[in-house]
Enzyme design. Structure first.
Site, PDB file in Angstrom:
ATOM      1  N   ALA A   1      -1.762  -4.193   3.873  1.00 54.21           N
ATOM      2  CA  ALA A   1      -0.780  -5.226   4.181  1.00 54.21           C
ATOM      3  C   ALA A   1       0.033  -4.766   5.385  1.00 54.21           C
ATOM      4  O   ALA A   1       0.046  -3.591   5.721  1.00 54.21           O
ATOM      5  CB  ALA A   1       0.128  -5.451   2.983  1.00 54.21           C
TER       6      ALA A   1
ATOM      7  N   GLU B   1      -1.357   2.569  -1.893  1.00 57.58           N
ATOM      8  CA  GLU B   1       0.031   2.091  -2.072  1.00 57.58           C
ATOM      9  C   GLU B   1       0.959   3.162  -2.630  1.00 57.58           C
ATOM     10  O   GLU B   1       2.130   3.245  -2.266  1.00 57.58           O
ATOM     11  CB  GLU B   1       0.047   0.865  -3.004  1.00 57.58           C
ATOM     12  CG  GLU B   1      -0.500  -0.414  -2.397  1.00 57.58           C
ATOM     13  CD  GLU B   1      -2.015  -0.549  -2.540  1.00 57.58           C
ATOM     14  OE1 GLU B   1      -2.687   0.435  -2.930  1.00 57.58           O
ATOM     15  OE2 GLU B   1      -2.527  -1.647  -2.259  1.00 57.58           O
TER      16      GLU B   1
ATOM     17  N   GLU C   1      -8.279  -5.048  -1.825  1.00 54.74           N
ATOM     18  CA  GLU C   1      -8.081  -6.115  -2.816  1.00 54.74           C
ATOM     19  C   GLU C   1      -8.734  -7.419  -2.351  1.00 54.74           C
ATOM     20  O   GLU C   1      -9.347  -8.133  -3.146  1.00 54.74           O
ATOM     21  CB  GLU C   1      -6.582  -6.314  -3.068  1.00 54.74           C
ATOM     22  CG  GLU C   1      -5.971  -5.151  -3.843  1.00 54.74           C
ATOM     23  CD  GLU C   1      -4.449  -5.187  -3.876  1.00 54.74           C
ATOM     24  OE1 GLU C   1      -3.836  -5.228  -2.784  1.00 54.74           O
ATOM     25  OE2 GLU C   1      -3.874  -5.174  -4.973  1.00 54.74           O
TER      26      GLU C   1
ATOM     27  N   GLY D   1      -4.315  -3.888   0.484  1.00 53.03           N
ATOM     28  CA  GLY D   1      -4.595  -5.322   0.437  1.00 53.03           C
ATOM     29  C   GLY D   1      -5.993  -5.642   0.968  1.00 53.03           C
ATOM     30  O   GLY D   1      -6.622  -6.592   0.517  1.00 53.03           O
TER      31      GLY D   1
END
Lengths: 269, 259
Positions: free
Chosen positions: B67, B133, B113, B110
């Site tokens: 992200a 993360e 994901e 992300g």
């Protein structure tokens, strides 16, 4: 090109990048700085499209004596205050990335073995694609003299070159393997008179640099494919084992004996 | 002709809708605009009767490296709650056409994901995966803890999520995160080839097959098998089932009309 390097000499000419291990006063023993500089030079070899062949050789009378044992002793002493030196960490940080880089470099890598190649020095030569040896050169799996396991990828690369029985003999006994014997067992691709080594190396390197580098690189990838993941695993496994071996009494005895220039007494623990 | 927007490039090749993440200078970090465009492009292709399969790709260096941290660094709980940035990801789950991911370089956080939201993953040998993360003092927020655990099992999901370490394409394949690993030069072409192969299949069967497999993650085995059986019977109401089975009997390749 050679700017900033203190332990190696790097020269590019007509598509051939020659890396010369350059600590001749200590038989080109590998210290931390040399690992860093070799890493940088190998990265250049990989990225620079003008480079189509890599030559690895040594300055003076040795190819490479392997890990600088004085440095190792100092690191043991520095770490002595409570925390032991982790030889697994040394491998992961310094040697394993170099062996990985040599083997995944998509260009031919040639070791011009000009003199003794011992320990990790032999490991570096084994990780190259071809080995041209001067007749007076020899390989020595010196690890056992220090109570250590064979590392720098050699538990896999030596096995590939010479087969199990011979690899076990070389690693266990730690005896010298002469260039001529290396030639006979397929470890050396060519064995030449000492004086002829530079010329023969230049000739083969020039030939390799004139060939379709991309196709050779892809062929190298294919030849290595079955081993690439295994080599990564093996390097990691060697680090685990060396961490254990590095804590044995025999390792400290072997290292002390080497530095005091006497024969070691091993107790088997 | 490629339709250019700021953060993604979409393109139609035959019946394949291609979406390329296009923030190369940021290793395709997923910011709000990029995700909006990805989701909108997925929905547009899903609704387009001319498209049978969707290809989602990054570039050589990164599928998506995570992200966009700069967007979140100073946000408060209330900011994050009101933005509900991951709420929109539910819309990806409702895409009915197969989504093939072409992954080279980093698929982290992300990005990993997003990759796990895709149906088939073709990875370059150079691809690297991870949920880092934890190193930023947070946890995966777009389904990572759930999808990774379902795909790879608890012990391996914990290893990746608690340590934040990166794994290679080979490791990811062994864990069941990746369908195929191919040489770096081939990852996009192979993904496109898979898409073109899917375009030859009966679209309704593809859609129900995707639904059935997705249901395996949502329900009990008994209910899943019951669901599968009903979808199986349902396909006998289609022309494509008749065509597929007749072609098989007549030893000729089938031509599916999507009816």
């Amino acid at each position: 090109m050679a700017k900033g390097f203190s332990t190696i000499d790097v020269a590019a000419e007509a598509g051939v990048l020659t890396i010369t291990l350059n600590r001749p006063d200590v038989l080109n023993a590998v210290n931390e700085a040399m690992c860093v500089e070799l890493g940088a030079a190998l990265r250049t070899a990989q990225r620079d499209e003008a480079i189509r062949c890599l030559v690895l050789t040594g300055a003076g009378r040795a190819f490479c004596a392997g890990q600088d044992l004085r440095e190792l002793q100092q690191e043991h002493e520095r770490a002595a205050g409570g925390r032991e030196l982790d030889l697994g960490w040394v491998l992961r940080q310094r040697y394993n990335p170099l062996i990985g880089r040599l083997r995944t470099l998509e260009k031919p890598a040639l070791a011009a073995v000009n003199g003794p190649a011992a320990g990790a020095g032999a490991g570096l030569a084994f990780a190259c694609d071809l080995r041209i040896c001067a007749r007076s050169a020899y390989f020595k799996m010196a690890f056992v003299d220090l109570g250590l396991i064979a590392d720098a990828g050699s538990t896999l690369t030596l096995l590939q070159h010479v087969g199990y029985g011979r690899a076990a003999e070389l690693c266990f006994l730690g005896e010298k393997l002469s260039a001529d014997e290396a030639g006979r067992c397929g470890l050396a691709n060519r064995v030449v008179d000492d004086a002829a080594l530079p010329a023969v190396t230049r000739q083969i390197a020039a030939r390799l640099a004139s060939l379709p580098t991309r196709a050779i690189g892809l062929t190298k990838r294919a030849l290595n494919r079955a081993w690439t993941a295994l080599l990564e695993d093996q390097l990691e496994y060697e680090a685990f084992l060396q961490q254990t071996a590095g804590k044995t009494a025999d390792h400290r005895a072997g290292l002390a004996a080497f530095l005091e220039k006497r024969a070691p007494q091993f107790e088997g623990r | 002709m490629p339709f250019m927007s700021t953060e993604t490039i979409t393109e139609v090749r035959g019946q394949v809708g291609i979406i390329r993440l296009n923030r190369p200078e940021k290793l395709n970090a997923l910011n709000y605009n990029l995700m909006t465009q990805v989701i909108e492009a997925l929905e547009r292709f899903d609704a387009d009767p001319g498209i049978r399969c969707i290809l989602l790709a990054g570039d050589e260096r990164a599928f998506a490296a995570g992200a966009d941290i700069t967007e979140m660094a100073e946000a408060s709980l209330i900011d994050m709650y009101q933005r509900n940035m991951f709420g929109r990801w539910e819309r990806i789950r409702r895409i009915s056409k197969p989504i093939v991911a072409a992954v080279s370089g980093y698929a982290l956080g992300g990005g990993c994901e997003l990759m796990m939201c895709c149906d088939i993953v073709i990875a370059s040998e150079t691809a690297r995966f991870g949920q880092p993360e934890i190193n930023l003092g947070i946890i995966p927020g777009a389904g990572g803890t759930q999808r990774l655990t379902r795909a790879a099992g608890k012990a391996r999901a914990m290893d990746l999520i608690l340590t934040g370490r990166m794994i290679t394409a080979q490791e990811a394949q062994a864990m069941g995160l990746v369908s195929r690993v191919v040489p770096p030069e081939q990852y996009f072409d192979e993904a496109l080839r898979v898409c073109q192969e899917l375009c030859q299949k009966a679209p309704l069967a593809l859609r129900l097959a995707k639904e059935a497999v997705a249901t395996a993650f949502e329900t009990t085995l008994a209910e899943g098998i019951e669901f599968e059986k009903k979808l199986f019977y349902m396909l006998f109401a289609t022309d494509d089932q008749k065509e597929g089975m007749r072609a098989f009997v007549e030893k000729r390749p089938p031509v599916f009309a999507g009816r």
